[in-house]
Motif scaffolding. Sequence first.
Motif, PDB file in Angstrom:
ATOM      1  N   THR A   3       8.343 -22.296 -12.594  1.00  0.00           N
ATOM      2  CA  THR A   3       9.695 -22.822 -12.652  1.00  0.00           C
ATOM      3  C   THR A   3       9.904 -23.516 -13.979  1.00  0.00           C
ATOM      4  OG1 THR A   3      11.336 -24.169 -11.479  1.00  0.00           O
ATOM      5  CG2 THR A   3       9.100 -25.052 -11.645  1.00  0.00           C
ATOM      6  N   TRP A   5      11.167 -26.605 -16.513  1.00  0.00           N
ATOM      7  CA  TRP A   5      11.104 -28.071 -16.483  1.00  0.00           C
ATOM      8  C   TRP A   5      12.306 -28.638 -17.209  1.00  0.00           C
ATOM      9  CZ3 TRP A   5       8.655 -31.720 -13.917  1.00  0.00           C
ATOM     10  CH2 TRP A   5       8.784 -33.042 -14.366  1.00  0.00           C
ATOM     11  N   PRO A   7      13.042 -28.751 -13.001  1.00  0.00           N
ATOM     12  CA  PRO A   7      13.473 -27.676 -12.097  1.00  0.00           C
ATOM     13  C   PRO A   7      14.988 -27.538 -12.071  1.00  0.00           C
ATOM     14  CG  PRO A   7      11.747 -28.975 -11.080  1.00  0.00           C
ATOM     15  CD  PRO A   7      12.136 -29.711 -12.333  1.00  0.00           C
ATOM     16  N   PHE A  11      16.297 -23.742  -8.182  1.00  0.00           N
ATOM     17  CA  PHE A  11      14.995 -24.069  -7.595  1.00  0.00           C
ATOM     18  C   PHE A  11      15.182 -24.910  -6.339  1.00  0.00           C
ATOM     19  CE2 PHE A  11      11.671 -27.296  -7.095  1.00  0.00           C
ATOM     20  CZ  PHE A  11      10.544 -26.505  -6.939  1.00  0.00           C
ATOM     21  N   ILE A  32       3.726 -27.203 -12.443  1.00  0.00           N
ATOM     22  CA  ILE A  32       5.155 -27.466 -12.568  1.00  0.00           C
ATOM     23  C   ILE A  32       5.459 -28.607 -13.539  1.00  0.00           C
ATOM     24  CG2 ILE A  32       5.236 -29.059 -10.617  1.00  0.00           C
ATOM     25  CD1 ILE A  32       7.908 -27.917  -9.840  1.00  0.00           C
TER      26      ILE A  32
END
Length: 294
Positions: A3, A5, A7, A11, A32
């Motif tokens: 995903t 950064w 999110p 997401f 993540i």
Amino acid sequence: MNTLWPPSREFWSREFPEATSNRITPYLFKGIIPSAAAGPQDALDGLESLRRAHAAGTQHAARARVYVGEDRHDELIETVLAKDGWEDGQFVPWMQSLVGAKRFSLVLNNLETASPQLAAGLGEFLRSLYEGWGVPIGGAEQVAFAGNYSGTAFGVHEGAEDAFLCHLGPGVKDFYCWPQEEYVRLTGSTAPLFGDYQWLLEHGERFVMKPGDALFLPKRVFHVGRQDDFSVSVAVSLYTYPDDRVLRLSVLPELLERVLGEDPDNPMGTQSPLHDAAAGSAAAAPPQDRKSGG
């Protein structure tokens, strides 16, 4: 699952609900959190902030607790805050010398008030979460767990709120989870389990956490963390359902005091062990005329 950064809204609206069965089951999001957003040194910088406040004789919103095994040692808080600091890369032997043991655990509540880097880095994560979910009614808190402990000092215990456990490293953490119904079936109660619970681990769901991983931990899930080497994790607790202290202070205080006080089994009257007030932590930087607090 990869995903961006921080999110994205997609997401939180699509990927996250699918992975967690709509916030019911734990899920480990791998890699993540970028190292530039949060690292173990940021948590240690938070401890240094508490130490500076202590040296200046000023209060600090953050709190510190020290454990050896599952035993809390409030008498060591003053030692950790007042002794000369550690040299670069020597935090672990410094702590070992202070506590007189090879393994230790240092818990820092309200870390967001002591580490600007973590407040900013994990704040990006929270900001995106708020945009996707809204702001939790009870707010959020960053709680650091730093050490080389063989098991979480709170034992196998139940969370009272949704949380994200952000693992910053440098070591690896094994994290075990049990649904409440399964835990009760195995142990016979909802009480925390201390001591030798090795037999229970084989019945739990195991997550191997590496630096940058974040585990979503739903409320009412029993859990425990174990690690051999020193590492730092930061639990970001989301007080979506306010604990008894928030309720008592802000919503119909007289009625709730009466209702919650008469029913100790009411889950709304149960505080998370992460909460500094629940553990009776003393102020990290107490006034000059105060030796300790309850």
